[in-house]
Design an enzyme around this catalytic site. Structure first.
Site, PDB file in Angstrom:
ATOM      1  N   CYS B  31       0.831  -1.204   0.000  1.00 21.82           N
ATOM      2  CA  CYS B  31       0.000   0.000   0.000  1.00 21.82           C
ATOM      3  C   CYS B  31       0.871   1.261   0.000  1.00 21.82           C
ATOM      4  O   CYS B  31       1.537   1.551   0.992  1.00 21.82           O
ATOM      5  CB  CYS B  31      -0.917  -0.071   1.221  1.00 21.82           C
ATOM      6  SG  CYS B  31      -1.618   1.488   1.747  1.00 21.82           S
ATOM      7  N   CYS B  34       0.197   3.975   2.617  1.00 22.75           N
ATOM      8  CA  CYS B  34       0.619   3.521   3.950  1.00 22.75           C
ATOM      9  C   CYS B  34       2.096   3.839   4.158  1.00 22.75           C
ATOM     10  O   CYS B  34       2.512   4.249   5.240  1.00 22.75           O
ATOM     11  CB  CYS B  34       0.431   2.011   4.102  1.00 22.75           C
ATOM     12  SG  CYS B  34      -1.270   1.465   3.877  1.00 22.75           S
TER      13      CYS B  34
END
Lengths: 301, 102
Positions: B31, B34
């Protein structure tokens, strides 16, 4: 604070412009409302950018950021709320500061378009998503829906058909714009059901999305049980705060040709928020180079 | 304090029984946002002693993610006295994360 060039938006267009500005020895400030990189940071793999065949969006953004920083571009994480044209200089305003610029490049890109149905915001992260490749993995073997008739909607549905138990593709019209091949591939899938001429009218949820209510053109209303709704109804250019200095078309895109010039001398636009045919990383980067070169020429004249 | 990595083994002790408010960061290696958020959280964790910041990998800890109804990451959840009080989805800058902790 005073800079030769202030760039609004640190995506691929803005950061490329920063590289060109710094290499021409101009002082450069980038103002970014969220994280550097823009929407590309959501891309799992980029496979169409020259030289790097399989780079992740995060890695791409980080490399570009480091390259611009190394050349001396300054980054500040503030949202630009307005630009004022003072003739020989411009003021770029954020909620906490006003920056003086010799030239400004607007490279704000675009944001997701919302479906516009009740409780949509509240259910983001609880079943409503705007990024199938980001969040699809949470719905393995579940029933999901994709809303939209865009190329992205078709690609999302194909991606999800491999993961989910079942995919509903819901579109308010009965045909899809472009991407015939994807449409044919979807029709061949057993676990994809099309709900065409159909609008989503309600989201039903307790703690998370449980079902959606849909209404078709002939007036039939039905409730479809889904764990997730992926919204792919297009994107909106982020030019709303700049209409005092640039012209916008009826969809909100900045009116400017391939030369990236706007109606205000010394203000340029670059990337996805500009009127253009192809919105890709490589064209965003190209715009960044063109706009920065034009800005340098403007500053030197 | 640094960001603490939390698994289902230490979740009860680190989060539910914590005497300080806990900011739980649900994330994954694949991700991008993230990864953008991680240094922001490290910076805040380093400067604040009144909150605890923990990181949970949703691929390794799918049961915890399921328990918290996480279906989009990065997902930040503020837990006080064992109960969720606030939540935010997507990348957030330092100011926005501090606001979440207020």
């Amino acid at each position: 604070m005073k800079y030769d060039i202030v760039i609004v938006g640190a995506g691929p267009a803005g950061m490329t412009a920063a590289i060109y500005g710094r290499r021409a020895n101009k002082t450069v400030l980038l103002l970014e409302a969220a994280s550097y990189g823009g929407q590309i940071i959501n891309a799992h793999k980029i496979e169409n950018y020259p030289v790097e065949p399989h780079i992740s969006g995060f890695e791409f953004a980080t490399k570009l950021y480091e390259q611009a920083k190394e050349l001396g571009a300054e980054f500040k994480f503030e949202k630009v709320v307005g630009i004022e044209d003072k003739g020989d200089h411009k003021l770029v305003n954020t909620p906490s500061a006003s920056y003086e610029a010799g030239a400004v490049i607007i490279a704000t890109g675009s944001d997701k378009r919302k479906l516009g149905v009740d409780r949509e915001d509240e259910l983001v992260g609880r079943g409503v998503s705007y990024c199938a490749t980001c969040d699809g993995a949470f719905f393995r073997k579940k029933v999901v829906a994709v809303a939209g008739g865009t190329r992205t909607a078709l690609e999302d549905a194909l991606y999800l058909a491999d993961i989910a138990e079942k995919v509903y593709l819901i579109h308010r019209l009965d045909k899809f714009s472009g991407a015939e091949a994807d449409y044919d591939r979807l029709k061949a899938r057993d676990n994809v059901e099309f709900l065409l001429n159909t609008q989503i009218t309600k989201l039903n949820a307790d703690k998370k999305l449980e079902s959606i209510e849909v209404k078709s053109k002939d007036g039939t209303v039905q409730t479809v049980e889904v764990s997730a709704l992926f919204v792919a109804v297009g994107r909106v250019p982020e030019n709303q705060n700049f209409s005092a200095v640039i012209d916008l078309d009826d969809k909100g895109y900045a009116v400017a040709g391939e030369n990236c010039l706007t109606r205000t001398a010394g203000i340029f636009v670059a990337g996805d928020n500009r009127v253009k045919e192809v919105r890709q990383l490589v064209t965003a980067a190209a715009d960044g180079a063109v706009a920065a070169t034009a800005a340098v020429k403007y500053l030197n004249s | 304090m640094a960001v603490v990595k939390v698994t289902r083994e230490n979740f009860e002790n680190e989060v539910i029984k914590s005497d300080k408010p806990v900011l739980v960061d649900f994330n994954a290696d694949w991700c991008g946002p993230c990864k953008m958020l991680a240094p922001v959280l490290e910076e805040i964790a380093g400067s604040r002693d009144d909150v605890k910041i923990v990181s949970i990998n949703v691929d390794d800890e799918d049961i915890l993610a399921e328990d918290y109804g996480v279906s989009s990451i990065p997902c930040l959840v503020v837990v006080k006295d064992g109960k969720e009080v606030k939540r935010s989805i997507g990348f957030r800058g330092k100011d926005a994360v501090l606001e979440l902790l207020r």
